[in-house]
Design a protein around this motif. Structure first.
Motif, short mmCIF file in Angstrom:
data_model
loop_
_atom_site.label_atom_id
_atom_site.label_comp_id
_atom_site.label_asym_id
_atom_site.label_seq_id
_atom_site.Cartn_x
_atom_site.Cartn_y
_atom_site.Cartn_z
N LYS A 182 0.83 -1.20 0.00
CA LYS A 182 0.00 0.00 0.00
C LYS A 182 0.86 1.25 0.00
O LYS A 182 0.58 2.22 -0.71
CB LYS A 182 -0.93 -0.01 1.20
CG LYS A 182 -1.86 1.20 1.24
CD LYS A 182 -2.77 1.14 2.46
CE LYS A 182 -3.67 2.37 2.49
NZ LYS A 182 -4.55 2.39 3.69
N GLN A 183 1.93 1.24 0.79
CA GLN A 183 2.81 2.40 0.86
C GLN A 183 3.49 2.66 -0.48
O GLN A 183 3.64 3.82 -0.90
CB GLN A 183 3.86 2.19 1.95
CG GLN A 183 4.72 3.42 2.20
CD GLN A 183 5.69 3.21 3.34
OE1 GLN A 183 5.78 2.12 3.89
NE2 GLN A 183 6.40 4.25 3.73
N ILE A 184 3.89 1.58 -1.15
CA ILE A 184 4.53 1.75 -2.46
C ILE A 184 3.56 2.36 -3.46
O ILE A 184 3.89 3.32 -4.18
CB ILE A 184 5.06 0.40 -2.96
CG1 ILE A 184 6.23 -0.08 -2.09
CG2 ILE A 184 5.51 0.50 -4.42
CD1 ILE A 184 6.71 -1.47 -2.41
N PHE A 185 2.32 1.83 -3.52
CA PHE A 185 1.35 2.35 -4.48
C PHE A 185 0.96 3.78 -4.15
O PHE A 185 0.77 4.60 -5.06
CB PHE A 185 0.12 1.45 -4.51
CG PHE A 185 0.24 0.29 -5.47
CD1 PHE A 185 -0.20 0.40 -6.77
CD2 PHE A 185 0.83 -0.90 -5.07
CE1 PHE A 185 -0.08 -0.65 -7.66
CE2 PHE A 185 0.96 -1.96 -5.94
CZ PHE A 185 0.51 -1.84 -7.25
N GLU A 186 0.81 4.10 -2.88
CA GLU A 186 0.45 5.47 -2.51
C GLU A 186 1.55 6.45 -2.89
O GLU A 186 1.28 7.56 -3.34
CB GLU A 186 0.18 5.55 -1.01
CG GLU A 186 -1.15 4.92 -0.59
CD GLU A 186 -1.38 5.01 0.91
OE1 GLU A 186 -0.39 5.30 1.63
OE2 GLU A 186 -2.51 4.78 1.35
N THR A 187 2.81 6.03 -2.75
CA THR A 187 3.92 6.91 -3.08
C THR A 187 4.05 7.11 -4.58
O THR A 187 4.27 8.22 -5.06
CB THR A 187 5.24 6.32 -2.53
OG1 THR A 187 5.11 6.15 -1.11
CG2 THR A 187 6.40 7.25 -2.81
#
Length: 238
Positions: free
Chosen positions: A120-125
């Motif tokens: 999730k953090q990767i996609f949000e970034t």
């Protein structure tokens, strides 16, 4: 003498014909190869998406159950509609409540929790509109001084890495060093901002430069760059 002269004059015509045939073949290859590769990749991606989505479509809602032929791209289209609909519902109060409840369940699972949070953090970034990740291309000296490598600027160094590496007051930047000709894997490196030379080329042009091993070089006009710099930093008034 005339016979010898006529024989010598015939050779350039034969060489010229062979050269024209070779040039026509190379031109046709330049036109057909990208088209064929693009069509093949697109077709393969559509079939890959259909193979994932179609098994979950009930038979009564699948048009292929009533038709005698397959509909390429139907599964991909349905997936795009479903993802868009989920994104729309996730913006309202009920949707956020459902997402929050689902995340609370995932956070209770030890292994799944780590995978979900990281993904999730990767996609949000990456998908965040305000983010500047991988929107700039630069050069760093690698693997030794005097040798330069193309890198994609990720973001400023943060957290413990920024604290440890910025003790001398130098700001650090995270960059991605991709290999040639397949830039899908590479190295994450932290370099001082002063050691990074930013380029005017776009990330797409940088990827083309990497894949082609330097053969496809984007156009560069020094005058346009200097004009753009003057527009950003106008001269001080006296």
């Amino acid at each position: 003498m005339q016979h010898n002269g006529g024989t010598m004059n015939d050779r350039p015509d034969r060489i010229s014909l062979a050269t024209r045939i070779r040039n026509n073949f190379l031109t046709g290859l330049i036109i057909c190869a990208p088209l064929a590769i693009t069509i093949w990749l697109t077709w393969s991606f559509i079939h890959w998406a259909d193979s994932w989505v179609k098994p979950y479509i009930p038979s009564r809602y699948n048009p292929e159950s009533y038709l005698k032929f397959a509909i390429p791209g139907f599964g991909l289209l349905l997936a795009l509609v479903a993802i868009t609909l989920i994104g729309f519902l996730g913006k309202n109060l009920i949707g956020r409540s459902i997402v929050g409840y689902s995340e609370s369940i995932l956070n209770r699972m030890p292994l799944v929790r780590t995978v979900y949070k990281s993904t999730k953090q990767i996609f949000e970034t990456v998908l965040k509109e305000q983010s500047s990740s991988f929107k700039r291309v630069g050069l760093i000296e690698f693997p030794h001084p005097g040798t330069w490598a193309l890198v994609f600027v990720s973001t400023d160094a943060r957290g413990e890495i920024a604290a440890k590496l910025s003790e001398n007051g130098e700001e650090m930047v995270a960059v991605f060093l991709a290999p040639t000709p397949v830039p899908t894997a590479g190295f994450l490196m932290f370099v001082p901002r002063s050691k990074l030379r930013l380029l005017d080329m776009s990330p797409e042009e940088g990827i083309k430069l990497l894949i082609s091993a330097g053969l496809v070089t984007p156009e560069y006009t020094a005058a346009a760059t200097s004009d753009a710099a003057n527009a950003v930093t106008p001269p001080a008034e006296t």
